[in-house]
Every structure is written in C-alpha cells, then in structure tokens.
Design a protein around this motif. Structure first.
Motif, PDB file in Angstrom:
ATOM      1  N   VAL A  29      11.379  23.936  43.382  1.00  0.00           N
ATOM      2  CA  VAL A  29      10.678  25.220  43.425  1.00  0.00           C
ATOM      3  C   VAL A  29      10.173  25.586  42.035  1.00  0.00           C
ATOM      4  CG1 VAL A  29      10.952  27.700  43.867  1.00  0.00           C
ATOM      5  CG2 VAL A  29      12.029  26.030  45.389  1.00  0.00           C
ATOM      6  N   ILE A  30      11.025  25.437  41.034  1.00  0.00           N
ATOM      7  CA  ILE A  30      10.667  25.792  39.657  1.00  0.00           C
ATOM      8  C   ILE A  30       9.548  24.889  39.150  1.00  0.00           C
ATOM      9  CG2 ILE A  30      11.517  25.792  37.276  1.00  0.00           C
ATOM     10  CD1 ILE A  30      14.232  26.802  38.487  1.00  0.00           C
ATOM     11  N   MET A  31       9.644  23.596  39.429  1.00  0.00           N
ATOM     12  CA  MET A  31       8.598  22.671  38.967  1.00  0.00           C
ATOM     13  C   MET A  31       7.277  22.959  39.688  1.00  0.00           C
ATOM     14  SD  MET A  31      10.102  21.323  36.555  1.00  0.00           S
ATOM     15  CE  MET A  31       8.878  20.170  35.993  1.00  0.00           C
ATOM     16  N   ALA A  32       7.326  23.292  40.971  1.00  0.00           N
ATOM     17  CA  ALA A  32       6.104  23.650  41.701  1.00  0.00           C
ATOM     18  C   ALA A  32       5.487  24.912  41.109  1.00  0.00           C
ATOM     19  CB  ALA A  32       6.403  23.829  43.187  1.00  0.00           C
ATOM     20  N   MET A  33       6.321  25.888  40.748  1.00  0.00           N
ATOM     21  CA  MET A  33       5.820  27.117  40.128  1.00  0.00           C
ATOM     22  C   MET A  33       5.222  26.825  38.756  1.00  0.00           C
ATOM     23  SD  MET A  33       8.679  29.914  41.238  1.00  0.00           S
ATOM     24  CE  MET A  33       7.824  31.288  40.484  1.00  0.00           C
ATOM     25  N   LYS A  34       5.861  25.940  37.999  1.00  0.00           N
ATOM     26  CA  LYS A  34       5.330  25.557  36.681  1.00  0.00           C
ATOM     27  C   LYS A  34       3.958  24.908  36.833  1.00  0.00           C
ATOM     28  CE  LYS A  34       6.015  21.652  34.925  1.00  0.00           C
ATOM     29  NZ  LYS A  34       5.169  20.672  34.372  1.00  0.00           N
ATOM     30  N   TRP A  43       1.854  25.112  39.370  1.00  0.00           N
ATOM     31  CA  TRP A  43       0.884  26.093  39.845  1.00  0.00           C
ATOM     32  C   TRP A  43       0.462  27.026  38.706  1.00  0.00           C
ATOM     33  CZ3 TRP A  43       0.216  31.323  40.113  1.00  0.00           C
ATOM     34  CH2 TRP A  43      -0.828  31.770  40.924  1.00  0.00           C
ATOM     35  N   GLY A  44       1.424  27.452  37.905  1.00  0.00           N
ATOM     36  CA  GLY A  44       1.126  28.341  36.775  1.00  0.00           C
ATOM     37  C   GLY A  44       0.188  27.702  35.770  1.00  0.00           C
ATOM     38  N   LEU A  45       0.382  26.411  35.490  1.00  0.00           N
ATOM     39  CA  LEU A  45      -0.516  25.694  34.572  1.00  0.00           C
ATOM     40  C   LEU A  45      -1.928  25.613  35.141  1.00  0.00           C
ATOM     41  CD1 LEU A  45       1.826  22.790  33.396  1.00  0.00           C
ATOM     42  CD2 LEU A  45       0.999  24.710  32.011  1.00  0.00           C
ATOM     43  N   HIS A  79      -3.254  27.577  37.421  1.00  0.00           N
ATOM     44  CA  HIS A  79      -3.804  28.938  37.469  1.00  0.00           C
ATOM     45  C   HIS A  79      -4.305  29.362  36.091  1.00  0.00           C
ATOM     46  CE1 HIS A  79      -4.388  33.059  38.670  1.00  0.00           C
ATOM     47  NE2 HIS A  79      -3.596  33.452  37.684  1.00  0.00           N
ATOM     48  N   ARG A  80      -3.520  29.063  35.077  1.00  0.00           N
ATOM     49  CA  ARG A  80      -3.922  29.415  33.703  1.00  0.00           C
ATOM     50  C   ARG A  80      -5.238  28.735  33.340  1.00  0.00           C
ATOM     51  NH1 ARG A  80      -0.974  31.187  28.958  1.00  0.00           N
ATOM     52  NH2 ARG A  80       0.778  31.390  30.353  1.00  0.00           N
ATOM     53  N   LYS A  81      -5.362  27.436  33.684  1.00  0.00           N
ATOM     54  CA  LYS A  81      -6.609  26.703  33.416  1.00  0.00           C
ATOM     55  C   LYS A  81      -7.793  27.351  34.131  1.00  0.00           C
ATOM     56  CE  LYS A  81      -4.472  22.158  32.952  1.00  0.00           C
ATOM     57  NZ  LYS A  81      -4.317  20.861  33.613  1.00  0.00           N
ATOM     58  N   LYS A  82      -7.578  27.724  35.388  1.00  0.00           N
ATOM     59  CA  LYS A  82      -8.642  28.328  36.197  1.00  0.00           C
ATOM     60  C   LYS A  82      -9.082  29.662  35.584  1.00  0.00           C
ATOM     61  CE  LYS A  82      -9.701  29.546  40.957  1.00  0.00           C
ATOM     62  NZ  LYS A  82     -10.484  28.471  41.511  1.00  0.00           N
ATOM     63  N   VAL A  83      -8.114  30.465  35.178  1.00  0.00           N
ATOM     64  CA  VAL A  83      -8.443  31.781  34.603  1.00  0.00           C
ATOM     65  C   VAL A  83      -9.158  31.610  33.265  1.00  0.00           C
ATOM     66  CG1 VAL A  83      -7.413  33.863  33.595  1.00  0.00           C
ATOM     67  CG2 VAL A  83      -6.596  33.006  35.809  1.00  0.00           C
ATOM     68  N   ILE A  84      -8.699  30.684  32.436  1.00  0.00           N
ATOM     69  CA  ILE A  84      -9.319  30.457  31.137  1.00  0.00           C
ATOM     70  C   ILE A  84     -10.732  29.918  31.310  1.00  0.00           C
ATOM     71  CG2 ILE A  84      -9.218  29.015  29.060  1.00  0.00           C
ATOM     72  CD1 ILE A  84      -6.146  29.361  29.183  1.00  0.00           C
ATOM     73  N   ALA A  85     -10.928  29.052  32.303  1.00  0.00           N
ATOM     74  CA  ALA A  85     -12.240  28.437  32.535  1.00  0.00           C
ATOM     75  C   ALA A  85     -13.261  29.422  33.080  1.00  0.00           C
ATOM     76  CB  ALA A  85     -12.099  27.248  33.495  1.00  0.00           C
ATOM     77  N   SER A  86     -12.801  30.500  33.697  1.00  0.00           N
ATOM     78  CA  SER A  86     -13.778  31.427  34.319  1.00  0.00           C
ATOM     79  C   SER A  86     -14.240  32.507  33.388  1.00  0.00           C
ATOM     80  CB  SER A  86     -13.170  32.053  35.567  1.00  0.00           C
ATOM     81  OG  SER A  86     -12.031  32.816  35.255  1.00  0.00           O
TER      82      SER A  86
END
Length: 118
Positions: A100-105, A107-109, A111-118
């Motif tokens: 669960v923690i690794m999946a969240m990590k 996903w978080g990475l 998501h961060r890339k997506k937000v930074i790219a937009s």
C-alpha cells in the motif's frame, strides 16, 4: 483497479467500500503513515522518530504511537534502564502495509510529475 463498465450492484460497491473505510479509520491523519515508514527502517526511540518526521509535535507523535500500538501495527518496548529506555518497532502486521505504501509513493511521484508538467 479497472473501471467498472455496465451496472455495478450496490452490494459490490459496499463490499469494496467497507474494508477501505476500515483501513482509512486505522490510518487516518497526516502522521500515521510517515511513522510506519520511519519504523519500517528499524526500531527507534521516540526522539529518533520525532527528528525524522519534520513538523510533528511530541504530543501528536505520542498520541499517534499509542493508536498504532492499539491497532497492532507497532510495538512499544520499555527496557529496565535508568532512565527507562523505550523503543518502537513495526510489527509483521504493520509490514503488511508495504504494498500500500509503495503504491502510494509511486502514485505520489506520478501525480507530482503531472502537476509540475501542467
């Protein structure tokens, strides 16, 4: 999890939702997962955890540790020294959160890339 096509029965949704709500109840809040991650790298004393998790107060850390212990995710060991030494350690049950923690990590990475790219 694949997107459900067609009609999903209310019972199916409830069967998915109940265990998710159970997990969220145990892991709710800002600090429980960071504490679990910290202890997954080895047993630690209170101040070691406090220093490792930036921004957590001692009062909140104490409360969160008690709740994690109640839910069998960590253990607290008091050693007969002067002054008493207390160590916290993740349990096998706590280690079961690794996927669960690794999946969240991951996903978080992403998501961060997506937000930074937009």
């Amino acid at each position: 999890m694949a997107k459900v096509s067609g009609n999903i029965e209310k019972k199916d949704c409830q069967e998915i939702m109940l265990p998710i709500l159970d997990a969220l109840e145990i892991l709710k809040g800002k600090w429980k997962l960071p504490i679990i991650v910290s202890l997954s790298f080895g047993s630690k004393r209170f101040k070691e955890i406090s220093r490792e998790i930036s921004g957590i107060t001692d009062r909140v850390l104490s409360k969160e540790l008690k709740e994690l212990e109640i839910n069998f995710l960590i253990t607290r060991t008091v050693y007969d020294t002067f002054p008493p030494t207390v160590e916290y350690e993740i349990t096998e049950h706590g280690l079961s959160l690794e996927k669960v923690i690794m999946a969240m990590k991951d996903w978080g990475l992403e998501h961060r890339k997506k937000v930074i790219a937009s």
